[in-house]
Design an enzyme around this catalytic site. Structure first.
Site, mmCIF file in Angstrom:
data_model
loop_
_atom_site.group_PDB
_atom_site.id
_atom_site.type_symbol
_atom_site.label_atom_id
_atom_site.label_comp_id
_atom_site.label_asym_id
_atom_site.label_seq_id
_atom_site.Cartn_x
_atom_site.Cartn_y
_atom_site.Cartn_z
ATOM 1 N N CYS A 31 0.837 -1.196 0.000
ATOM 2 C CA CYS A 31 0.000 0.000 0.000
ATOM 3 C C CYS A 31 0.878 1.255 0.000
ATOM 4 O O CYS A 31 2.002 1.258 0.509
ATOM 5 C CB CYS A 31 -0.967 -0.018 1.178
ATOM 6 S SG CYS A 31 -0.319 0.643 2.719
ATOM 7 N N LEU A 32 0.355 2.327 -0.569
ATOM 8 C CA LEU A 32 1.147 3.540 -0.749
ATOM 9 C C LEU A 32 1.587 4.172 0.560
ATOM 10 O O LEU A 32 2.561 4.928 0.603
ATOM 11 C CB LEU A 32 0.345 4.548 -1.587
ATOM 12 C CG LEU A 32 0.018 4.110 -3.016
ATOM 13 C CD1 LEU A 32 -0.866 5.143 -3.695
ATOM 14 C CD2 LEU A 32 1.285 3.878 -3.827
#
Length: 274
Positions: free
Chosen positions: A177-178
């Site tokens: 995930c970012l």
């Protein structure tokens, strides 16, 4: 030593023991393989895929998840799970992944109950045991199943089996995930998540296979595979990347000479890895 095929048979036996399963599906290498194996083993009527939609999950990944389930005839539920709304998450503490995973899996457990599914499963593999993974604490606390770890499968073996099964993700780049692009303690914002997403999309569009754009204040630290560093610093490529990331709002654009490596933000943590 067990062969890859023996491990796959063990995976199937484990999935059969669950009866029905809701797979936390990100469209990545591991969860795609787990979902495909579950459908093949249990049948489409006993499997659902659940994907969390949030600003830390790129739209390209969500669209790939939707497309895969449509092609495979798998029931797909997209649930809203906005990490930035979780108390304490924006401050990016060391247990950030625990906070996120705990809330997400609680939601998937409720969905599984609604659809009369016996178990919730996630796609961590044996290679994940060697890094700092607070999210796995949430997995253990909530009784979430980890079939790939139960079968002792590692990433390379999952890619091999994925290729044999004809899955489009067999050579897909690894993704996290970012929010994992932020140095611990730095505030996570929707704006900066968007900057990272767009920066990494540029690199992917330029043909780089495995990329990370890490944020350190107003500095972008780019990681690519070591054998692709020369490509990145070629005149036109370097200028294009530098110019675009400056337009996105980064003051400085740097290249990590160590190249891409999983969990590089964890290298400075003075904590016991779990």
């Amino acid at each position: 030593m067990q062969s890859v095929q023996e491990k796959y048979k063990n995976l199937q036996e484990y999935l059969k023991s669950l009866g029905s399963v809701a797979v936390a599906f990100s469209s990545g290498v591991d969860s795609t393989f787990l979902l495909a194996a579950a459908k093949k083993t249990l049948g489409a009527d006993h499997v659902i895929a659940v994907t969390a939609s949030s600003c830390s999950f790129p739209k390209r990944e969500l669209e790939e998840a939707k497309q895969f389930c449509k092609e495979q005839g798998i029931r797909h539920i997209v649930c809203k799970s906005e990490e930035l709304d979780i108390e304490g998450f924006r401050q990016n503490p060391k247990n950030r992944c625990y906070l996120c995973k705990h809330e997400l899996f609680e939601k998937i457990l409720e969905i599984a109950k609604e659809y009369h599914i016996n178990a919730v499963a996630e796609g961590s593999n044996m290679d994940d045991n060697g890094d700092y993974r607070p999210g796995l604490v949430a997995v253990a606390e909530l009784g979430i199943k980890s079939p790939l770890r139960e079968a002792l499968l590692n990433k390379e073996e999952i890619r091999t089996l994925s290729k044999e099964m004809g899955l489009p993700t067999w050579d897909k780049q690894s993704f996290a995930c970012l929010s994992s692009r932020f140095v611990y303690g730095e505030t996570i914002s929707e704006e900066k998540l968007g900057m990272v997403d767009k920066a990494e999309q540029l690199l992917l569009d330029m043909g780089f296979h495995q990329v990370r754009v890490r944020i350190h204040g107003d500095i972008a630290r780019i990681e690519v595979l070591p054998d692709e560093i020369a490509k990145l610093v070629e005149g036109e490529n370097r200028e294009k990347i530098y110019s675009y990331l400056k337009q996105l709002g980064f003051s400085y654009v740097t290249l990590d000479l160590g190249g891409y490596r999983m969990g590089s933000m964890n290298e400075t943590l003075d904590i016991e890895k779990k």
